[in-house]
Design a protein around this motif. Structure first.
Motif, PDB file in Angstrom:
ATOM      1  N   VAL A   1       0.847  -1.201   0.000  1.00  0.00           N
ATOM      2  CA  VAL A   1       0.000   0.000   0.000  1.00  0.00           C
ATOM      3  C   VAL A   1       0.876   1.243   0.000  1.00  0.00           C
ATOM      4  O   VAL A   1       0.627   2.220  -0.744  1.00  0.00           O
ATOM      5  CB  VAL A   1      -0.948  -0.010   1.219  1.00  0.00           C
ATOM      6  CG1 VAL A   1      -1.705   1.313   1.315  1.00  0.00           C
ATOM      7  CG2 VAL A   1      -1.926  -1.175   1.130  1.00  0.00           C
ATOM      8  N   ILE A   2       1.913   1.255   0.827  1.00  0.00           N
ATOM      9  CA  ILE A   2       2.825   2.398   0.878  1.00  0.00           C
ATOM     10  C   ILE A   2       3.542   2.570  -0.462  1.00  0.00           C
ATOM     11  O   ILE A   2       3.709   3.699  -0.952  1.00  0.00           O
ATOM     12  CB  ILE A   2       3.833   2.216   2.028  1.00  0.00           C
ATOM     13  CG1 ILE A   2       3.096   2.328   3.366  1.00  0.00           C
ATOM     14  CG2 ILE A   2       4.957   3.235   1.946  1.00  0.00           C
ATOM     15  CD1 ILE A   2       3.944   1.996   4.563  1.00  0.00           C
ATOM     16  N   ALA A   3       3.922   1.452  -1.077  1.00  0.00           N
ATOM     17  CA  ALA A   3       4.584   1.526  -2.380  1.00  0.00           C
ATOM     18  C   ALA A   3       3.658   2.117  -3.437  1.00  0.00           C
ATOM     19  O   ALA A   3       4.090   2.891  -4.299  1.00  0.00           O
ATOM     20  CB  ALA A   3       5.056   0.140  -2.808  1.00  0.00           C
TER      21      ALA A   3
ATOM     22  N   ALA B   1       2.045   6.795  -6.768  1.00  0.00           N
ATOM     23  CA  ALA B   1       1.037   7.807  -7.102  1.00  0.00           C
ATOM     24  C   ALA B   1       1.601   9.216  -6.918  1.00  0.00           C
ATOM     25  O   ALA B   1       1.351  10.107  -7.742  1.00  0.00           O
ATOM     26  CB  ALA B   1      -0.197   7.610  -6.234  1.00  0.00           C
ATOM     27  N   ARG B   2       2.369   9.426  -5.852  1.00  0.00           N
ATOM     28  CA  ARG B   2       2.964  10.749  -5.637  1.00  0.00           C
ATOM     29  C   ARG B   2       3.928  11.096  -6.765  1.00  0.00           C
ATOM     30  O   ARG B   2       3.956  12.228  -7.254  1.00  0.00           O
ATOM     31  CB  ARG B   2       3.688  10.789  -4.292  1.00  0.00           C
ATOM     32  CG  ARG B   2       4.223  12.183  -3.937  1.00  0.00           C
ATOM     33  CD  ARG B   2       5.004  12.183  -2.652  1.00  0.00           C
ATOM     34  NE  ARG B   2       6.195  11.334  -2.737  1.00  0.00           N
ATOM     35  CZ  ARG B   2       7.088  11.201  -1.766  1.00  0.00           C
ATOM     36  NH1 ARG B   2       6.909  11.849  -0.612  1.00  0.00           N
ATOM     37  NH2 ARG B   2       8.134  10.408  -1.914  1.00  0.00           N
TER      38      ARG B   2
ATOM     39  N   SER C   1       8.076   4.911   7.628  1.00  0.00           N
ATOM     40  CA  SER C   1       8.468   4.670   6.232  1.00  0.00           C
ATOM     41  C   SER C   1       7.548   5.380   5.248  1.00  0.00           C
ATOM     42  O   SER C   1       7.909   5.549   4.082  1.00  0.00           O
ATOM     43  CB  SER C   1       8.479   3.164   5.946  1.00  0.00           C
ATOM     44  OG  SER C   1       7.146   2.645   5.867  1.00  0.00           O
ATOM     45  N   ALA C   2       6.374   5.797   5.715  1.00  0.00           N
ATOM     46  CA  ALA C   2       5.399   6.467   4.839  1.00  0.00           C
ATOM     47  C   ALA C   2       5.385   7.977   5.040  1.00  0.00           C
ATOM     48  O   ALA C   2       4.476   8.652   4.540  1.00  0.00           O
ATOM     49  CB  ALA C   2       4.012   5.897   5.111  1.00  0.00           C
TER      50      ALA C   2
ATOM     51  N   ILE D   1      -0.986   9.535   3.187  1.00  0.00           N
ATOM     52  CA  ILE D   1      -1.583   8.422   3.917  1.00  0.00           C
ATOM     53  C   ILE D   1      -2.015   8.901   5.291  1.00  0.00           C
ATOM     54  O   ILE D   1      -1.220   9.481   6.036  1.00  0.00           O
ATOM     55  CB  ILE D   1      -0.608   7.241   4.070  1.00  0.00           C
ATOM     56  CG1 ILE D   1      -0.152   6.731   2.692  1.00  0.00           C
ATOM     57  CG2 ILE D   1      -1.253   6.104   4.854  1.00  0.00           C
ATOM     58  CD1 ILE D   1       0.825   5.566   2.768  1.00  0.00           C
ATOM     59  N   GLU D   2      -3.279   8.667   5.616  1.00  0.00           N
ATOM     60  CA  GLU D   2      -3.798   8.964   6.947  1.00  0.00           C
ATOM     61  C   GLU D   2      -3.852   7.670   7.752  1.00  0.00           C
ATOM     62  O   GLU D   2      -4.120   6.599   7.208  1.00  0.00           O
ATOM     63  CB  GLU D   2      -5.203   9.572   6.843  1.00  0.00           C
ATOM     64  CG  GLU D   2      -5.263  10.824   5.984  1.00  0.00           C
ATOM     65  CD  GLU D   2      -6.702  11.209   5.636  1.00  0.00           C
ATOM     66  OE1 GLU D   2      -7.637  10.561   6.146  1.00  0.00           O
ATOM     67  OE2 GLU D   2      -6.872  12.137   4.838  1.00  0.00           O
TER      68      GLU D   2
END
Length: 342
Positions: free
Chosen positions: A171-173, A178-179, A208-209, A214-215
């Motif tokens: 999910v973080i990747a 997307a960013r 790491s995020a 990301i909330e």
């Protein structure tokens, strides 16, 4: 029914029982929780004394219930007071540890319940003698359906316990990709509680995020989680071992009528595959495949609507009333009162 004294959201199996027991009671069956607080021999004696006091027609154990250390109290209890055992995800142990963990349940247990056909088939390959004393009863969503009339544009939700082997690194990747692509109008929410003994995993994951959209709402009660899932435009659940019907977090998102993007795996039956969007790596990059699936679903209103309706219909197949009726039928047979199954 053996359970733990745990708060909501800490233990998925305990949350499952918190829905199952009242659903069974609504069918006219007296369900008494058998609360375990100790997992040594003294705790076993506590449970035995409680059973002598209750004198139940059927004793029902769930495995695994997460407890400190590696205790075989549930297995011993299942042999001292034979009844029903429900096993959740036994295939993840592999054949050797499956035999070590689940084998003792198969000595005197009167009936073994699996939550998916895959799990039953896996166990019966080495425990064929349980064929006539086992069945499949699916789990339901621990979260009620609260779909919002309008969704928050670009809101991607991930739901479940914040722990390893849930695909949260993926999910973080995806958020990072997307960013790099300018954001694509996406923002992410990770909803779920970190287990008490997570070894700092959740803190390291959040670190790491840093800087990503990301909330981390963290722990939400059942109603708040239901509303959050119902507001999201899409759910992202990239399970490392693939989607399956034993994933309560997936069922919760389907119940919310939120389209689910997840990963394929050996435990995903065709009926579930039709109700979700299965994403595969692009050029070996899973995050790229997940991001492409997100873009495809969010940019295609007919497909979004199809997944929303198909997911909700799939979740309704395992509603709590149907699940409770199947348990009541089983209990009635074991107690010699099959009329209870009506």
């Amino acid at each position: 029914m053996l359970t733990l004294d745990e708060p909501e959201g800490v233990n998925g199996i305990v949350d499952y029982m918190s829905q199952l027991m009242p659903a069974i009671a609504a069918q006219g069956i007296d369900v008494a929780p058998l609360v375990a607080r100790r997992w040594g021999l003294a705790g076993l004696q506590d449970l035995r004394r409680a059973l002598r006091r209750l004198r139940p027609d059927v004793v029902h154990l769930q495995h695994p219930i997460v407890f400190p250390g590696r205790s075989y109290v549930p297995q011993i209890l299942a042999n001292l007071s034979p009844g029903v055992v429900t096993t959740h995800g036994g295939s993840s142990y592999g054949t050797l540890w499956g035999k070590v963990s689940l084998g003792p349940f198969m000595l005197r247990t009167r009936h073994l319940v699996f939550t998916t056909e895959f799990e039953r088939d896996h166990a019966l390959r080495w425990a064929s003698w349980m064929h006539g004393r086992s069945s499949v009863i699916p789990i339901g969503s621990n979260i009620p359906a609260r779909p919002a009339p309008t969704r928050e544009p670009g809101l991607v939700v991930t739901f479940g316990l914040v722990r390893p082997q849930k695909g949260l690194e993926d999910v973080i990747a995806v958020a990072r990709l997307a960013r790099r692509a300018g954001g694509l109008g996406l923002r992410f929410q990770v909803i779920g509680q970190a287990p008490r003994s997570d070894g700092g995993y959740a803190e390291r994951l959040r670190a790491s995020a840093a800087g990503l959209p990301i909330e981390w709402p963290g722990e939400l009660d059942r109603e708040a989680a239901a509303r959050a899932l119902g507001r999201a435009s899409v759910a992202l659940l990239p399970f490392p071992d693939g989607a399956s019907e034993r994933r309560g977090s997936l069922l919760a998102c389907l119940t919310a009528e939120t389209p689910v993007i997840t990963t394929p795996g050996p435990q995903c039956p065709p009926s579930l595959a039709e109700a979700v969007r299965l994403a595969r790596p692009m050029n070996g990059d899973l995050a790229a495949g997940l991001l492409q699936a997100l873009s495809d679903v969010l940019s295609n209103e007919p497909e979004w609507r199809r997944l929303s309706l198909a997911g909700a219909a799939h979740a309704r197949r395992s509603g709590w009333e149907q699940i409770a009726r199947r348990h009541v039928a089983l209990y009635g047979t074991l107690a010699g009162r099959p009329e209870s199954a009506r």
